[in-house]
Enzyme design. Sequence first.
Site, mmCIF file in Angstrom:
data_model
loop_
_atom_site.group_PDB
_atom_site.id
_atom_site.type_symbol
_atom_site.label_atom_id
_atom_site.label_comp_id
_atom_site.label_asym_id
_atom_site.label_seq_id
_atom_site.Cartn_x
_atom_site.Cartn_y
_atom_site.Cartn_z
ATOM 1 N N VAL A 61 -0.147 -3.186 1.807
ATOM 2 C CA VAL A 61 -1.344 -3.566 1.074
ATOM 3 C C VAL A 61 -2.613 -2.961 1.668
ATOM 4 O O VAL A 61 -3.666 -2.981 1.019
ATOM 5 C CB VAL A 61 -1.446 -5.115 1.013
ATOM 6 C CG1 VAL A 61 -1.902 -5.684 2.352
ATOM 7 C CG2 VAL A 61 -2.359 -5.567 -0.109
ATOM 8 N N TYR A 62 -2.542 -2.418 2.858
ATOM 9 C CA TYR A 62 -3.727 -1.796 3.454
ATOM 10 C C TYR A 62 -4.075 -0.524 2.677
ATOM 11 O O TYR A 62 -3.378 0.491 2.775
ATOM 12 C CB TYR A 62 -3.493 -1.450 4.917
ATOM 13 C CG TYR A 62 -3.330 -2.634 5.858
ATOM 14 C CD1 TYR A 62 -3.562 -3.940 5.430
ATOM 15 C CD2 TYR A 62 -2.944 -2.447 7.182
ATOM 16 C CE1 TYR A 62 -3.403 -5.017 6.286
ATOM 17 C CE2 TYR A 62 -2.791 -3.522 8.048
ATOM 18 C CZ TYR A 62 -3.018 -4.806 7.590
ATOM 19 O OH TYR A 62 -2.862 -5.865 8.446
ATOM 20 N N SER A 63 -5.142 -0.614 1.912
ATOM 21 C CA SER A 63 -5.617 0.513 1.087
ATOM 22 C C SER A 63 -4.521 1.053 0.179
ATOM 23 O O SER A 63 -4.379 2.252 -0.025
ATOM 24 C CB SER A 63 -6.190 1.625 1.973
ATOM 25 O OG SER A 63 -7.299 1.154 2.704
ATOM 26 N N ASN A 64 -3.716 0.099 -0.358
ATOM 27 C CA ASN A 64 -2.687 0.441 -1.339
ATOM 28 C C ASN A 64 -1.731 1.521 -0.831
ATOM 29 O O ASN A 64 -1.377 2.455 -1.557
ATOM 30 C CB ASN A 64 -3.331 0.887 -2.662
ATOM 31 C CG ASN A 64 -2.367 0.797 -3.836
ATOM 32 O OD1 ASN A 64 -1.501 -0.075 -3.867
ATOM 33 N ND2 ASN A 64 -2.512 1.696 -4.797
#
Length: 345
Positions: A61-64
């Site tokens: 989920v970190y920057s997709n």
Amino acid sequence: MEYRQLGASGLKVPELSFGAGTFGGKGPLFGNWGTTDAQEARRLLDICLEAGVTMFDTADVYSNGASEEVLGAAIKGRRDQVIISTKAGLPMGDGPGGAGTSRSRLIRATEDALRRLGTDYIDLFQLHAFDASTPVEEVLSTLDDLVRAGKIRYTGVSNFSGWQLMKSLASAEKYGRTRYVAHQVYYSLVGRDYEWELMPLGQDQGVGAVVWSPLGWGRLTGRIRRGHPLPAGSRLHETADFGPPVEDEHLYRVVDALAEVAEETGRTVPQIAINWLLRRPTVSSVIIGARNEEQLRQNIGAVGWSLTPDQVARLDAASARTAPYPYFPYRRQEGFARLNRPMTG
């Protein structure tokens, strides 16, 4: 750099890990954390490896997914020198299968992480949150399959409550599944809730804490002081609402104590805050972050020395809060205390 057992496992991890949330930053939260590209990331990894910081933490989920991609590019050619920790479970899309830890979601998330990281195995795979809609047995059997397939080496969780973690551990024991050995948790001098239930659970069950946001969501950098406005360049202007809340007076009381100890030791406020955490029960590794070399080298300077018992006691006192029910009787009443002595001061 000291290496510690990760919970009740054979995996040894450095006392400091590096958080890659600043890699490839996009969006209102991660864009404010940092926008480190692959070239900059490789330089930061050089510094980490030179100091013995060999574990690198990220999440889908970190920057997709961009964080995993940048980290993968940075470790290319030296995969055997690093420990990769990643997480999955938070929403990665709007569809019904875009979030959670169902069997199909976990398999897809693992394959996507392996592709983005450019590796064929993940050292530590953690569930980013508890998924109440998926049976615990389904989650554990899926992770067990992924471990047996060699795609994951160790498993853990993040941001679980005590009952959620204990239910999972009990189910793993009952059915002979791979057991969680790590819990990635928020823990800092301005956020000690971990101590009430999760720390005793971790100590009893052999689950090591991997600490995120040891500086209280950027509040313990030394730049925030009593009687002064929030610095103009602080990320808290944009990100405060995303993180754990802290009452102003409690924050200032802790910062005052940190500044006093920092002056005595010649260390920085962040170094004092991180060093305090490294002496706490169950803590296997503390995740540090940095947007540049200066920040990274300063945070690495938190190891290799120790606070005095008096300094620890003063920090404990400044950061102490009344325990919530049902924990406060065990600290206030002798009858309760004799039955179950608290682990921390």
